[in-house]
Motif scaffolding. Sequence first.
Motif, PDB file in Angstrom:
ATOM      1  N   VAL B 165       0.811  -1.131  -0.042  1.00 51.47           N
ATOM      2  CA  VAL B 165      -0.212  -0.080  -0.126  1.00 51.47           C
ATOM      3  C   VAL B 165       0.909   1.186  -0.010  1.00 51.47           C
ATOM      4  O   VAL B 165       1.773   1.348   0.979  1.00 51.47           O
ATOM      5  N   ASP B 176      -7.567   1.892   0.364  1.00 48.70           N
ATOM      6  CA  ASP B 176      -6.796   0.749  -0.271  1.00 48.70           C
ATOM      7  C   ASP B 176      -6.785  -0.299   0.963  1.00 48.70           C
ATOM      8  O   ASP B 176      -7.194  -1.744   0.320  1.00 48.70           O
ATOM      9  N   THR B 179     -10.099  -2.208   0.553  1.00 45.41           N
ATOM     10  CA  THR B 179     -10.273  -2.891  -0.655  1.00 45.41           C
ATOM     11  C   THR B 179      -9.723  -4.161  -0.579  1.00 45.41           C
ATOM     12  O   THR B 179      -9.956  -5.303  -0.818  1.00 45.41           O
ATOM     13  N   ILE B 180      -8.506  -4.215   0.314  1.00 46.43           N
ATOM     14  CA  ILE B 180      -7.941  -5.530   0.497  1.00 46.43           C
ATOM     15  C   ILE B 180      -8.764  -6.261   1.159  1.00 46.43           C
ATOM     16  O   ILE B 180      -9.020  -7.530   0.867  1.00 46.43           O
ATOM     17  N   ALA B 182     -11.898  -6.353   1.587  1.00 42.23           N
ATOM     18  CA  ALA B 182     -13.101  -6.907   0.938  1.00 42.23           C
ATOM     19  C   ALA B 182     -12.766  -8.036   0.027  1.00 42.23           C
ATOM     20  O   ALA B 182     -13.292  -8.900  -0.223  1.00 42.23           O
ATOM     21  N   ALA B 183     -11.625  -7.739  -0.844  1.00 40.05           N
ATOM     22  CA  ALA B 183     -11.241  -8.666  -1.621  1.00 40.05           C
ATOM     23  C   ALA B 183     -10.675 -10.040  -1.047  1.00 40.05           C
ATOM     24  O   ALA B 183     -11.012 -11.282  -1.493  1.00 40.05           O
TER      25      ALA B 183
END
Lengths: 202, 202
Positions: B165, B176, B179-180, B182-183
């Motif tokens: 990041v 970010d 996002t990580i 969630a993925a």
Amino acid sequence: MNKQGILLIISGPSGSGKGTIVERLCEKNNFSLSISATTRKPREYEKDGVHYFFHTREEFEKMRDRKELLEWAEFCGNYYGTPRKYVTEQLMAGNNVILEIEVQGALQVKKIYPEGVLIFMVPPNLEELGNRLTKRGTEDKETINKRLRRALEEMELVEEYDYLVINDTVEQATEDMLTIVAAEKMKCSRNKNIKKIFKGEM
Amino acid sequence: MNKQGILLIISGPSGSGKGTIVERLCEKNNFSLSISATTRKPREYEKDGVHYFFHTREEFEKMRDRKELLEWAEFCGNYYGTPRKYVTEQLMAGNNVILEIEVQGALQVKKIYPEGVLIFMVPPNLEELGNRLTKRGTEDKETINKRLRRALEEMELVEEYDYLVINDTVEQATEDMLTIVAAEKMKCSRNKNIKKIFKGEM
């Protein structure tokens, strides 16, 4: 950050809504659909390099033998495959490339191109899948039951995949796909030149 | 989808801004900071189970020998470590747990808990890192240069990490991180019971 695109390899049962999600993604300007090579004759409206790359059997076999295909298969006497060249060009240009493909082909691609991201898309549950297939109205009950059994069979291989996207609504599933791409771009394995960037050498 | 939380193991050079990002995440209600165990004496304001878990050397050594610590180290005659129990309880309750830790400890945790996600945070470049450390005004030039050299050394291990990041702005870096998470929640390896859910058995 690495500017190269990501190869998204999407599978999932018929009725999972893959097609709609792929369409939504392709409306964005940094996503493009992989173009297949085939030996079948073009239909009237089909253009070479747009709908398919059309080849003779001889050409196709040469491509296959030279390892120029990420995967290939024969259906009803025709060859179908994914040319590596088009995919690579798109990725290098910074586009994310989508490959919508059944499970066996998907695993073939991942073997040859391990940086590819395997995504399995499913409807929220089997009942919903049945409803969607019934609503389509294109298939009789027996065919639908066959598809449901096939969906369960395919799910046996879900553990080979990287990500699972549950397609409950088109909006959420599209968002999920974008989240996966954004996270993948942050992978250290895709940012090996970070030390040079950090030092100001790039 | 799997309701279990994700263990985020964050490292990065001093001046990367990890602390601020971690604070931002902990303001959200499904993130919590891991609480360390230590043998050092509590300071006046420190509460057991809030700032640290305070233990005698004997207790700590027992925990270590029983493999109840995800990592541990000794600094200035005191033990410090990460109790597995607190982390596991939080994860099971659906909270994402953040562990801010230096590189060696981070790799220790990943070995014991491979589902943990290693995140390396860096400022956009070395120059910016120098600026940030200078702005702090807490260290002389020599110490700052030492920290910059140390940052470059630590970056040699960035390839062992899962994600990178780049902390350009606090907002983007926090985004970010989300996002990580969630993925990662969509990873097939974290959703092994999906077949049962799909069939309506769960």
